[in-house]
Scaffold this active site. Structure first.
Site, short mmCIF file in Angstrom:
data_model
loop_
_atom_site.label_atom_id
_atom_site.label_comp_id
_atom_site.label_asym_id
_atom_site.label_seq_id
_atom_site.Cartn_x
_atom_site.Cartn_y
_atom_site.Cartn_z
CG ASP A 118 -28.73 -9.13 -40.73
OD1 ASP A 118 -29.75 -8.49 -41.02
OD2 ASP A 118 -28.55 -9.67 -39.63
CE1 TYR A 219 -31.51 -7.45 -34.35
CE2 TYR A 219 -31.22 -9.79 -33.92
CZ TYR A 219 -31.35 -8.75 -34.81
OH TYR A 219 -31.33 -9.00 -36.16
CG HIS A 272 -32.15 -8.08 -45.28
ND1 HIS A 272 -31.42 -6.97 -44.90
CD2 HIS A 272 -31.74 -9.08 -44.45
CE1 HIS A 272 -30.62 -7.29 -43.89
NE2 HIS A 272 -30.80 -8.56 -43.60
#
Length: 293
Positions: A118, A219, A272
């Protein structure tokens, strides 16, 4: 070393060996980490993603240590309370790659194998691109090469839809939304593929004051202006077909961004959360990759 335990159980799987708990001092602050294996073993650094922690690699660290490697998985910037700057700008890629090198320096590793999942995978790709001389091998899990992902975001509507969350999470209301109703939204991200006790631990950590904001600042930070280069180190890329965030376009494009030896492994019907959903499968692929170089 803060402590150790003999053996561990991960999702019902008993793994032999001793797990160390480290405090790794750097100029940026002190990183918490888990580790296993002899001090003089071949060094492997494993980087976790969002919204997880070093313990997402617990199974891999234990097995690597049992096989004679020195495996270390840190809680990354913002996840370690000792390295939790307040400004979003302090979570840019330059800082994150700098942390990798600083941790390696503190561990006295001149060259090491790097593994990332990730967000940890993105940091691993950038480290491999900018500092290939420091890496023996690269293993990226789920995350395609950033250049391949950038291309997919420009050309593939499917990936554009999958990545919308990255823009949404920059909102100042994200923390409240994720932690509401006993962190229902945060828990739902794991798609019931990660053991509930592990999810509880992630929620507990991210519910601490400032912790979720720090994780989301990955982010919110400004992305680097420089264009990432192709990667020359031996690379293993593991992608799963049921990944909701990262589609096949960028996954298949990644081979065009690696000039060194390259292996692409596609896992069918896996989400994921590869390191925790199929830890034995991933660990076997990782060991095979490490043994080849």
């Amino acid at each position: 070393m803060a402590g150790m335990s003999d053996g561990l159980s991960v999702a019902g799987r008993r793994v032999s060996g001793v797990m160390d708990y480290l405090s790794i001092p750097t100029a940026a602050g002190t990183f918490d980490a888990i580790a296993a294996g002899p001090a003089d073993g071949r060094p492997v650094l494993l980087l976790h993603g969002f919204p997880e922690a070093a313990i997402s690699w617990e199974y891999q660290v234990a097995v690597l240590g049992d096989r004679g490697f020195r495996a270390v998985a840190p809680d990354q910037r913002g996840y370690s309370p000792g390295v939790r700057p307040e400004q979003a700008a302090e979570y840019g890629v330059d800082e994150l790659v700098g942390d990798v090198l600083a941790i390696a320096e503190a561990l006295e590793w001149s060259r090491f194998d790097l593994v990332g999942h990730d967000w940890g995978g993105a940091v691993a790709w950038w480290t491999a691109s900018e500092h290939p001389e420091r890496l023996r091998t690269l293993t990226a899990v789920s995350t395609p090469h950033p250049g391949a992902l950038s291309h997919a975001l420009r050309t593939d509507e499917d990936q554009q839809m999958r990545s919308q969350y990255m823009r949404d999470w920059r909102s100042s209301s994200t923390e409240r939304q994720m932690l509401a109703n006993n962190a229902e939204a945060l828990r739902r991200m794991f798609e019931w593929k990660v053991p509930p006790s592990r999810v509880d631990e992630y929620v507990r950590r991210l519910s601490e004051p400032g912790a979720l904001t720090a994780a989301l600042n990955w982010y919110r930070a400004n992305r680097p202006r420089a264009t990432i280069e192709k990667v020359s180190v031996p690379t293993l890329y593991v992608w799963s077909t049921e990944d909701v965030a990262l589609g096949s376009t960028a996954a298949l494009e990644t081979e065009n961004w690696v000039t060194g030896p390259y292996s692409f492994q596609m896992l069918e019907d896996v989400s994921h959360w590869i390191p925790e959903e199929v830890p034995e499968v991933l660990t076997a692929l990782l060991l095979e990759h490490l043994s080849a170089f």
